[in-house]
Scaffold this motif. Structure first.
Motif, PDB file in Angstrom:
ATOM      1  N   UNK A   7       0.815  -1.209   0.000  1.00 12.91           N
ATOM      2  CA  UNK A   7       0.000   0.000   0.000  1.00 12.91           C
ATOM      3  C   UNK A   7       0.849   1.259   0.000  1.00 12.91           C
ATOM      4  N   UNK A   8       2.004   1.219   0.649  1.00 15.20           N
ATOM      5  CA  UNK A   8       2.918   2.353   0.598  1.00 15.20           C
ATOM      6  C   UNK A   8       3.347   2.631  -0.837  1.00 15.20           C
ATOM      7  N   UNK A   9       3.750   1.577  -1.545  1.00 11.01           N
ATOM      8  CA  UNK A   9       4.198   1.744  -2.923  1.00 11.01           C
ATOM      9  C   UNK A   9       3.042   2.190  -3.816  1.00 11.01           C
ATOM     10  N   UNK A  10       1.866   1.627  -3.571  1.00  9.37           N
ATOM     11  CA  UNK A  10       0.705   1.906  -4.427  1.00  9.37           C
ATOM     12  C   UNK A  10       0.080   3.273  -4.173  1.00  9.37           C
ATOM     13  N   UNK A  11       0.406   3.914  -3.050  1.00  8.66           N
ATOM     14  CA  UNK A  11      -0.317   5.124  -2.650  1.00  8.66           C
ATOM     15  C   UNK A  11      -0.312   6.241  -3.687  1.00  8.66           C
ATOM     16  N   UNK A  12       0.793   6.543  -4.386  1.00  8.67           N
ATOM     17  CA  UNK A  12       0.710   7.606  -5.409  1.00  8.67           C
ATOM     18  C   UNK A  12      -0.217   7.233  -6.561  1.00  8.67           C
TER      19      UNK A  12
ATOM     20  N   UNK B  79       7.068   4.428  -8.905  1.00  9.33           N
ATOM     21  CA  UNK B  79       5.736   4.224  -9.502  1.00  9.33           C
ATOM     22  C   UNK B  79       4.988   5.532  -9.724  1.00  9.33           C
ATOM     23  N   UNK B  80       5.439   6.609  -9.106  1.00  4.79           N
ATOM     24  CA  UNK B  80       4.698   7.863  -9.210  1.00  4.79           C
ATOM     25  C   UNK B  80       4.777   8.480 -10.602  1.00  4.79           C
ATOM     26  N   UNK B  81       5.835   8.130 -11.354  1.00  4.94           N
ATOM     27  CA  UNK B  81       6.022   8.694 -12.695  1.00  4.94           C
ATOM     28  C   UNK B  81       5.978  10.217 -12.685  1.00  4.94           C
ATOM     29  N   UNK B  82       6.722  10.785 -11.739  1.00  2.00           N
ATOM     30  CA  UNK B  82       6.744  12.239 -11.597  1.00  2.00           C
ATOM     31  C   UNK B  82       7.579  12.889 -12.695  1.00  2.00           C
ATOM     32  N   UNK B  83       7.309  14.169 -12.967  1.00  6.67           N
ATOM     33  CA  UNK B  83       8.095  14.913 -13.953  1.00  6.67           C
ATOM     34  C   UNK B  83       9.443  15.350 -13.391  1.00  6.67           C
ATOM     35  N   UNK B  84       9.514  15.465 -12.081  1.00  9.91           N
ATOM     36  CA  UNK B  84      10.757  15.850 -11.408  1.00  9.91           C
ATOM     37  C   UNK B  84      10.977  14.897 -10.243  1.00  9.91           C
TER      38      UNK B  84
ATOM     39  N   UNK C  16      -5.465  -2.951 -12.291  1.00  4.96           N
ATOM     40  CA  UNK C  16      -4.481  -3.689 -13.079  1.00  4.96           C
ATOM     41  C   UNK C  16      -3.159  -2.931 -13.177  1.00  4.96           C
ATOM     42  N   UNK C  17      -3.255  -1.610 -13.399  1.00  3.58           N
ATOM     43  CA  UNK C  17      -2.027  -0.828 -13.502  1.00  3.58           C
ATOM     44  C   UNK C  17      -1.300  -0.775 -12.158  1.00  3.58           C
ATOM     45  N   UNK C  18      -2.056  -0.618 -11.077  1.00  2.00           N
ATOM     46  CA  UNK C  18      -1.441  -0.601  -9.747  1.00  2.00           C
ATOM     47  C   UNK C  18      -0.679  -1.899  -9.500  1.00  2.00           C
ATOM     48  N   UNK C  19      -1.322  -3.011  -9.809  1.00  2.00           N
ATOM     49  CA  UNK C  19      -0.693  -4.317  -9.600  1.00  2.00           C
ATOM     50  C   UNK C  19       0.595  -4.433 -10.413  1.00  2.00           C
ATOM     51  N   UNK C  20       0.537  -3.998 -11.666  1.00  2.00           N
ATOM     52  CA  UNK C  20       1.701  -4.093 -12.556  1.00  2.00           C
ATOM     53  C   UNK C  20       2.857  -3.220 -12.080  1.00  2.00           C
ATOM     54  N   UNK C  21       2.557  -1.963 -11.722  1.00  4.48           N
ATOM     55  CA  UNK C  21       3.608  -1.023 -11.324  1.00  4.48           C
ATOM     56  C   UNK C  21       4.225  -1.400  -9.981  1.00  4.48           C
ATOM     57  N   UNK C  22       3.400  -1.821  -9.045  1.00  4.80           N
ATOM     58  CA  UNK C  22       3.926  -2.219  -7.733  1.00  4.80           C
ATOM     59  C   UNK C  22       4.817  -3.444  -7.874  1.00  4.80           C
ATOM     60  N   UNK C  23       4.399  -4.403  -8.683  1.00  2.99           N
ATOM     61  CA  UNK C  23       5.203  -5.611  -8.892  1.00  2.99           C
ATOM     62  C   UNK C  23       6.546  -5.265  -9.514  1.00  2.99           C
ATOM     63  N   UNK C  24       6.535  -4.377 -10.526  1.00  7.00           N
ATOM     64  CA  UNK C  24       7.782  -3.990 -11.183  1.00  7.00           C
ATOM     65  C   UNK C  24       8.749  -3.332 -10.208  1.00  7.00           C
TER      66      UNK C  24
END
Length: 360
Positions: A92-97, A147-152, A106-114
């Motif tokens: 949940x910490x990783x998934x929070x953003x 996982x946040x895919x931030x610009x900065x 589905x995207x949350x599961x994929x990004x957290x796993x990666x």
């Protein structure tokens, strides 16, 4: 592009950041290198919007974001002192953003796993941070930034608490991961070797100002001034003040050191020459190398390398050499200096032959 235009930050009458101008491109890796209290964290806080500059402005993609709070910017920031949500699991910490951004399951599961696979957190996804080691908690904070895919993306000495093997793996992986997103990647460190391993660009900092900015290897090899050269040296840069006469620098005991060929035209005067510890050697490796007699003060053996501390004239030097070398205190030994690896600085501290100034 992130731009800092003549930014100054003053706190209680003291300049933490002084007249900094800097332009960072999307998809770039940029290292802030400097000792503790040089201004790295203060500069990152201004980039993030956690602090507002006393003077100057901050721009992002042509928009003035000076004073725009961090909550309204798409950034990710990871500190050496890791920050996680203690009541949430690692997952949940990783998934929070992603949840805040409204991502689907589905995207949350994929990004957290990666991210968990990369940071070796998969076995711990059901645990809470308080049931993790310090290194695992730091990796959780890094995964959340990924996982946040931030610009900065701002990383303030993020690997300092990790073990050596994982630190080396992440140094290789993190720049690639963030570059793929097109983010501007800013990484603060006190360690010159870490800046070299990461590559990209480097901004060297001293007392709240940027002394030089450019490709990392170029700044390392051709510092604009003595402060930058010292910032980029660990162990410390070896230096000595010498007089130039004709084609040579005059060393103690009547020994002449040839002036580097590309600096043959500089005026006869006093200069500070500098060279890295690994550029001192026991062997005469080139015909131009010059041997000098120096006195050993102490030898430090790390196993694969030895650090030999030397006294020469009024200078104190360190030689880094491979293998085990053992000397007695006050023993006199001959060491060789190769003029090809000598940096030369004038009385003002500027690199001899360098432009009078360089824009950050």
């Amino acid at each position: 592009m992130l731009e800092l235009r003549n930014v100054t930050k003053t706190v209680a009458g003291t300049d933490h950041i002084r007249d900094v101008s800097l332009a960072l491109q999307h998809g770039s890796l940029n290292v802030l290198l400097g000792p503790t209290l040089s201004g790295k964290t203060s500069l990152m806080r201004l980039m993030a919007g956690l602090d507002k500059p006393t003077a100057g402005s901050v721009w992002f993609d042509g928009v003035d974001v000076t004073g725009v709070p961090v909550q309204k910017r798409n950034i990710a920031m990871v500190y050496q002192q890791f920050i996680n949500y203690p009541a949430m699991t690692v997952y949940e910490n990783i998934a929070s953003p992603l949840r805040v951004a409204g991502a689907d399951k589905a995207r949350i599961e994929q990004e957290v796993k990666r991210a968990a696979d990369l940071l070796k957190l998969t076995p711990y996804l059901d645990r809470t941070p308080l049931n993790l080691s310090g290194g695992q908690q730091q990796r959780t904070a890094l995964a959340r930034a990924i996982v946040k895919n931030a610009r900065l993306v701002l990383l303030d000495e993020p690997l300092a608490n990790l073990d050596y093997k994982l630190r080396e793996e992440l140094r290789a992986e993190l720049p690639r991961i963030f570059a793929e997103t097109g983010a501007i990647f800013v990484y603060a460190t006190t360690e010159p070797h870490e800046a070299l391993l990461l590559g990209g660009n480097v901004a060297t900092l001293s007392e709240g100002r940027i002394t030089q900015f450019g490709p990392t290897i170029e700044v390392f090899r051709k510092p604009d001034d003595l402060i930058t050269a010292r910032t980029f040296a660990d162990p410390p840069l070896n230096t000595i003040v010498l007089k130039k006469s004709g084609r040579n620098f005059q060393l103690d005991g009547g020994v002449d050191l040839p002036v580097p060929a590309d600096l043959a035209g500089i005026a006869d005067a006093s200069y500070t020459i500098g060279f890295q510890p690994h550029h001192l050697s026991f062997e005469k490796r080139t015909t131009d190398a010059v041997g000098v007699k120096a006195k050993v003060s102490v030898t430090e053996i790390t196993g694969s390398e030895s650090f030999v501390h030397l006294n020469y004239a009024d200078a104190r030097w360190v030689m880094l050499t491979h293998g085990i070398r053992q000397f007695e205190p006050d023993e006199t030994i001959e060491v060789f200096i190769d003029p090809r690896h000598v940096m030369v600085f004038d009385a003002t501290g500027r690199a001899a032959g360098a432009p009078s100034s360089r824009a950050a």
